[in-house]
Design an enzyme around this catalytic site. Structure first.
Site, PDB file in Angstrom:
ATOM      1  N   SER A  65      39.814  39.746  46.089  1.00  0.00           N
ATOM      2  CA  SER A  65      39.550  38.917  47.270  1.00  0.00           C
ATOM      3  C   SER A  65      39.843  37.433  47.021  1.00  0.00           C
ATOM      4  O   SER A  65      39.495  36.883  45.977  1.00  0.00           O
ATOM      5  CB  SER A  65      38.084  39.076  47.667  1.00  0.00           C
ATOM      6  OG  SER A  65      37.802  38.274  48.795  1.00  0.00           O
ATOM      7  N   LEU A  74      34.718  29.639  50.914  1.00  0.00           N
ATOM      8  CA  LEU A  74      34.869  30.725  51.885  1.00  0.00           C
ATOM      9  C   LEU A  74      35.577  30.330  53.174  1.00  0.00           C
ATOM     10  O   LEU A  74      35.229  30.819  54.245  1.00  0.00           O
ATOM     11  CB  LEU A  74      33.509  31.345  52.211  1.00  0.00           C
ATOM     12  CG  LEU A  74      32.981  32.331  51.172  1.00  0.00           C
ATOM     13  CD1 LEU A  74      31.598  32.817  51.568  1.00  0.00           C
ATOM     14  CD2 LEU A  74      33.922  33.526  50.999  1.00  0.00           C
ATOM     15  N   CYS A 129      26.606  34.408  47.587  1.00  0.00           N
ATOM     16  CA  CYS A 129      26.584  33.375  48.627  1.00  0.00           C
ATOM     17  C   CYS A 129      25.190  32.778  48.724  1.00  0.00           C
ATOM     18  O   CYS A 129      24.208  33.472  48.519  1.00  0.00           O
ATOM     19  CB  CYS A 129      26.924  33.995  49.977  1.00  0.00           C
ATOM     20  SG  CYS A 129      28.576  34.582  50.030  1.00  0.00           S
ATOM     21  N   ILE A 158      33.633  41.138  37.867  1.00  0.00           N
ATOM     22  CA  ILE A 158      32.668  40.149  38.291  1.00  0.00           C
ATOM     23  C   ILE A 158      33.327  39.152  39.254  1.00  0.00           C
ATOM     24  O   ILE A 158      34.559  39.074  39.341  1.00  0.00           O
ATOM     25  CB  ILE A 158      32.122  39.333  37.055  1.00  0.00           C
ATOM     26  CG1 ILE A 158      33.301  38.707  36.299  1.00  0.00           C
ATOM     27  CG2 ILE A 158      31.237  40.155  36.194  1.00  0.00           C
ATOM     28  CD1 ILE A 158      32.913  37.780  35.150  1.00  0.00           C
ATOM     29  N   THR A 167      33.422  34.873  40.134  1.00  0.00           N
ATOM     30  CA  THR A 167      33.702  33.735  39.238  1.00  0.00           C
ATOM     31  C   THR A 167      32.451  33.254  38.495  1.00  0.00           C
ATOM     32  O   THR A 167      31.320  33.467  38.941  1.00  0.00           O
ATOM     33  CB  THR A 167      34.287  32.564  40.041  1.00  0.00           C
ATOM     34  OG1 THR A 167      33.396  32.263  41.105  1.00  0.00           O
ATOM     35  CG2 THR A 167      35.651  32.894  40.608  1.00  0.00           C
ATOM     36  N   GLY A 182      43.179  39.026  40.172  1.00  0.00           N
ATOM     37  CA  GLY A 182      42.916  37.861  41.027  1.00  0.00           C
ATOM     38  C   GLY A 182      43.833  36.694  40.737  1.00  0.00           C
ATOM     39  O   GLY A 182      44.966  36.640  41.228  1.00  0.00           O
ATOM     40  N   THR A 183      43.363  35.782  39.885  1.00  0.00           N
ATOM     41  CA  THR A 183      44.080  34.533  39.605  1.00  0.00           C
ATOM     42  C   THR A 183      45.542  34.768  39.192  1.00  0.00           C
ATOM     43  O   THR A 183      46.412  33.955  39.525  1.00  0.00           O
ATOM     44  CB  THR A 183      43.309  33.747  38.517  1.00  0.00           C
ATOM     45  OG1 THR A 183      41.991  33.494  39.026  1.00  0.00           O
ATOM     46  CG2 THR A 183      43.971  32.432  38.187  1.00  0.00           C
TER      47      THR A 183
HETATM   48  C1  LIG Z   1      41.064  30.851  45.039  1.00  0.00           C
HETATM   49  C2  LIG Z   1      40.052  31.953  44.918  1.00  0.00           C
HETATM   50  C3  LIG Z   1      39.387  32.412  46.048  1.00  0.00           C
HETATM   51  C4  LIG Z   1      38.442  33.440  45.945  1.00  0.00           C
HETATM   52  N1  LIG Z   1      37.817  33.910  47.075  1.00  0.00           N
HETATM   53  C5  LIG Z   1      36.939  34.940  46.984  1.00  0.00           C
HETATM   54  C6  LIG Z   1      36.308  35.473  48.147  1.00  0.00           C
HETATM   55  O1  LIG Z   1      36.558  35.037  49.277  1.00  0.00           O
HETATM   56  N2  LIG Z   1      35.410  36.492  47.986  1.00  0.00           N
HETATM   57  C7  LIG Z   1      35.124  37.028  46.746  1.00  0.00           C
HETATM   58  O2  LIG Z   1      34.313  37.951  46.657  1.00  0.00           O
HETATM   59  N3  LIG Z   1      35.735  36.552  45.635  1.00  0.00           N
HETATM   60  C8  LIG Z   1      36.616  35.531  45.729  1.00  0.00           C
HETATM   61  N4  LIG Z   1      37.224  35.063  44.593  1.00  0.00           N
HETATM   62  C9  LIG Z   1      36.909  35.673  43.281  1.00  0.00           C
HETATM   63  C10 LIG Z   1      37.988  36.681  42.855  1.00  0.00           C
HETATM   64  O3  LIG Z   1      38.114  37.728  43.796  1.00  0.00           O
HETATM   65  C11 LIG Z   1      37.653  37.260  41.469  1.00  0.00           C
HETATM   66  O4  LIG Z   1      36.405  37.933  41.515  1.00  0.00           O
HETATM   67  C12 LIG Z   1      37.567  36.179  40.399  1.00  0.00           C
HETATM   68  O5  LIG Z   1      38.538  35.177  40.608  1.00  0.00           O
HETATM   69  C13 LIG Z   1      37.733  36.750  38.990  1.00  0.00           C
HETATM   70  O6  LIG Z   1      38.954  37.421  38.844  1.00  0.00           O
HETATM   71  P1  LIG Z   1      40.301  36.703  38.269  1.00  0.00           P
HETATM   72  O7  LIG Z   1      39.909  36.015  37.001  1.00  0.00           O
HETATM   73  O8  LIG Z   1      41.286  37.817  38.073  1.00  0.00           O
HETATM   74  O9  LIG Z   1      40.735  35.735  39.313  1.00  0.00           O
HETATM   75  C14 LIG Z   1      38.173  34.016  44.677  1.00  0.00           C
HETATM   76  C15 LIG Z   1      38.851  33.555  43.542  1.00  0.00           C
HETATM   77  C16 LIG Z   1      39.786  32.538  43.645  1.00  0.00           C
HETATM   78  C17 LIG Z   1      40.506  32.074  42.405  1.00  0.00           C
END
Ligand SMILES: Cc1cc2nc3c(=O)[nH]c(=O)nc-3n(C[C@H](O)[C@H](O)[C@H](O)COP(=O)(O)O)c2cc1C
Length: 308
Positions: A26, A78, A135, A196, A198, A270-271
């Site tokens: 997400s 969000l 949240c 997880i 962030t 994600g990232t």
């Molecule tokens: C720019 C950005 C926006 C994100 N928006 C959401 C979100 O709207 N809802 C959510 O549950 N997680 C959100 N996340 C968290 C990611 O879905 C993910 O859980 C987190 O970044 C860890 O994974 P990664 O290291 O692969 O990015 C966001 C992360 C990033 C970097």
């Protein structure tokens, strides 16, 4: 070729069967539509859309992103188009897709989560709900829903009570013992959990003597958090019976395989999407290649294998 399909909601009447275990996370892959010219999105195991709230949200003040060693800090806050537009403009596109789309939902009160989930009921093109419980709970003075088992369970119950879709609860690492929260949401009826979100963090501009992010602090993601995420998956896999979706810093097939071996049934990327839109599909190719090389015929042959 190995059978990489996975059932992520085995206890749910509708189930959530994915052709493969690689999902986009997400907030890092929009609504899937933005990427469909760059990536064969239909090959993905699933897509999780941006966090969706009852009404559209503008998000936090700029700047909202800052690079850190092996990761990024974000404080998007969000920003999203709101559930009505998702239903009106995004879901009809998803309904024509083969790839399952999971809607990530958020809210500032229990009631808001419930209302968003209720709006999504019966909408074609949506295969499951992922509940982002990281949240601030406005009615509890800003304390996050994810920080204690009781409120995490209450949000889960509320969403389950109005939804006939599989419900995945996405947990935050910003807690003392994540297994307590995982068990609480399982007890409340969660069909699966994502681990997880962030890790809370910040960065300071030493010339301006002020935090870089407009919101002062944000959430750390990317390879920097991968060992934390892996540990939490490993710990939770020892206590819950529902499927775990691993997420956090996954950017290669090797990373994904570590999560499977720790006990995850699927992974979210994600990232890595932000710099490599093909990342998730490259990870899928790498998993297929690993299975071929090792003579593994299905995903179950890998899941939890490092658990002894
Ligand atoms: C720019 C950005 C926006 C994100 N928006 C959401 C979100 O709207 N809802 C959510 O549950 N997680 C959100 N996340 C968290 C990611 O879905 C993910 O859980 C987190 O970044 C860890 O994974 P990664 O290291 O692969 O990015 C966001 C992360 C990033 C970097």
């Amino acid at each position: 070729m190995a059978d990489l399909s996975i059932q992520l909601a085995p206890n749910h009447p509708k189930g959530l069967l994915l052709a493969n275990p690689v999902i986009t996370a997400s907030g890092t892959f929009g609504y899937g539509t933005e990427y469909s010219d760059l990536v064969d999105v239909q090959r993905l195991g699933a897509i999780v859309c941006k966090g969706t709230t009852l009404r559209p949200k503008d998000g936090n003040p700029q700047p909202r992103l800052v690079e850190t060693p092996s990761g990024i800090l974000n404080s998007i806050g969000l920003e999203n188009v709101g559930v009505d537009l998702v239903i009106r403009e995004k879901a009809p596109i998803w309904a024509k897709w083969k790839v399952p789309v999971i809607v990530n939902i958020a809210g500032e009160t229990m009631d808001e989560y419930k209302k968003v989930a209720a709006r999504l009921e019966g909408i074609a093109g949506i295969s499951a709900i992922e509940v982002n419980i990281s949240c601030p709970n406005v009615s509890s003075g800003g304390i996050e829903f994810c920080t204690n088992g009781k409120s995490a369970a209450s949000v889960t119950e509320k969403v389950k009570s109005v939804s006939s879709l599989p419900v995945i609860v996405k947990l935050s690492p910003n807690v003392t013992d994540i297994t307590v929260i995982a068990l609480a949401v399982q007890e409340a009826g969660a069909d699966a959990i994502t681990l997880i979100n962030t890790v809370r963090g910040m960065a300071i501009d030493i010339n301006k003597c002020q935090p870089i992010l407009g919101n002062s602090y944000g959430g750390l993601s990317g390879p920097a958090i991968r060992p934390i995420a892996l540990y939490m998956v490993y710990k939770c896999a020892g206590v819950v019976g529902i499927p775990i979706i691993g997420c956090g810093g996954i950017s290669s097939a090797q990373d994904a395989l570590e999560f499977f071996m720790a006990g995850a049934s699927a992974v979210q990327v994600g990232t890595a999407n932000l710099t490599r839109p093909q990342a998730a599909l490259q990870i899928l190719d790498g998993i297929e290649e690993f299975a071929r090389r090792k003579g593994i015929s299905n995903l179950a042959g890998i899941i939890g294998k490092a658990r002894g």
